[in-house]
Scaffold this active site. Structure first.
Site, PDB file in Angstrom:
ATOM      1  N   TYR A  68       0.860  -1.277  -0.101  1.00  0.00           N
ATOM      2  CA  TYR A  68       0.055   0.104  -0.019  1.00  0.00           C
ATOM      3  C   TYR A  68       1.000   1.141  -0.088  1.00  0.00           C
ATOM      4  CZ  TYR A  68      -4.139   2.937   1.025  1.00  0.00           C
ATOM      5  OH  TYR A  68      -5.042   3.951   0.929  1.00  0.00           O
ATOM      6  N   LYS A  85       0.986   4.095  -3.008  1.00  0.00           N
ATOM      7  CA  LYS A  85       0.297   5.252  -2.864  1.00  0.00           C
ATOM      8  C   LYS A  85       1.695   6.476  -3.130  1.00  0.00           C
ATOM      9  CE  LYS A  85      -3.717   4.482  -2.145  1.00  0.00           C
ATOM     10  NZ  LYS A  85      -4.918   5.380  -3.453  1.00  0.00           N
TER      11      LYS A  85
END
Length: 291
Positions: free
Chosen positions: A153, A157
């Protein structure tokens, strides 16, 4: 900064079946925008579309599929005549130790969050160039600071943040503006899904305030709408995130020390941490790929 009224604007929102995407679509529609919903849950997308206060439509597509997203872009333009705003919101998450992670789930987080954003931009940038429009990339606190047990993640991002910053410089001379929106832990299916794991929930609760708090969805989305109206380069769903930009250079060192201590403390329980995609959106993504 001057704000652009949303009345008569055509906005595309990916990952619009639930969470940030759903509420954002409703808020944009309430302000007079025509909203095109894109996602992997046709029944949920139809439910959201049917409840929009204004005009809209929904399209089933995987944001990682170049042909599918090109088709959506063409059909949205054919139906509504133009596209003024695109919000690359679709995203999934997985938590747990990297060494024990499911390779497929880990890769899928990168594919949806990063590759999917690039595919979305590639499909819609020609239309945004025509309208001198705005592309908003939904990022996260995870783009600003690394976090153990969130390797996919954070990587995804950080990637979309860098991608958006690069793209801003490339397309600005064509009149297209590009923004990045940052959210901390916000009350969505994704966050609630992650909190179902006792170890991940405990580690988050030990973060310093205000990073450990779960924030209500409504105010966060209202800030995103305001950012869209001003075509912001940086949009902060929680105001304190703006201050994180000034200290982000120090954060990897801090996380390296504190994160090491915390992971060591729970090391004996890490074997039970789930390795698949979390939340209802993660389940929908897995079902969509199976279908």
């Amino acid at each position: 900064m001057n704000r652009v009224g949303l009345e008569g604007q055509v906005a595309v929102v990916t990952g619009a079946a639930r969470g940030v995407g759903e509420l954002l679509a409703r808020r944009l529609s309430a302000r007079g925008a025509t909203v095109a919903l894109v996602g992997l849950e046709p029944d949920e997308l139809k439910r959201v579309a049917d409840r929009l206060p204004g005009e809209g439509g929904h399209w089933y597509a995987d944001v990682t599929d170049d042909e599918a997203m090109a088709r959506v872009a063409a059909e949205v333009r054919e139906r509504f005549g133009k596209v003024d705003i695109v919000v690359a919101n679709a995203g999934v998450a997985a938590g747990g130790p990297f060494t024990g992670s499911d390779p497929g789930a880990w890769r899928r987080v990168i594919e949806v969050n990063l590759i999917g954003s690039a595919v979305t931009a590639r499909a819609f940038l020609p239309l945004l160039t025509e309208s001198r429009g705005y592309l908003l990339q939904i990022a996260s606190l995870a783009a600003i600071t690394p976090a153990p047990l969130m390797t996919a993640y954070c990587a995804s991002k950080s990637g979309v943040e860098a991608f958006a910053h690069c793209l801003r410089a490339e397309v600005g001379h064509q009149g297209v503006r590009v923004g990045v929106a940052y959210l901390s832990w916000t009350d969505t299916d994704m966050v609630r899904g992650a909190d179902q794991d006792a170890v991940l929930r405990e580690l988050r609760q030990r973060l310093p305030w205000p990073a450990r708090k779960t924030y209500p969805l409504g105010p966060a989305v209202d800030r995103i709408v305001a950012g869209i109206e001003r075509r912001g380069a940086h949009v902060y769903a929680q105001g304190w995130l703006r201050g994180m930009q000034g200290v982000r250079g120090y954060l990897p060192g801090v996380v390296g020390v504190v994160g090491l201590r915390e992971v060591r403390r729970v090391a004996g329980r890490l074997g039970g941490v789930g390795t698949g995609l979390v939340g209802a959106g993660g389940v929908a993504d897995e079902r969509g790929r199976e279908g």
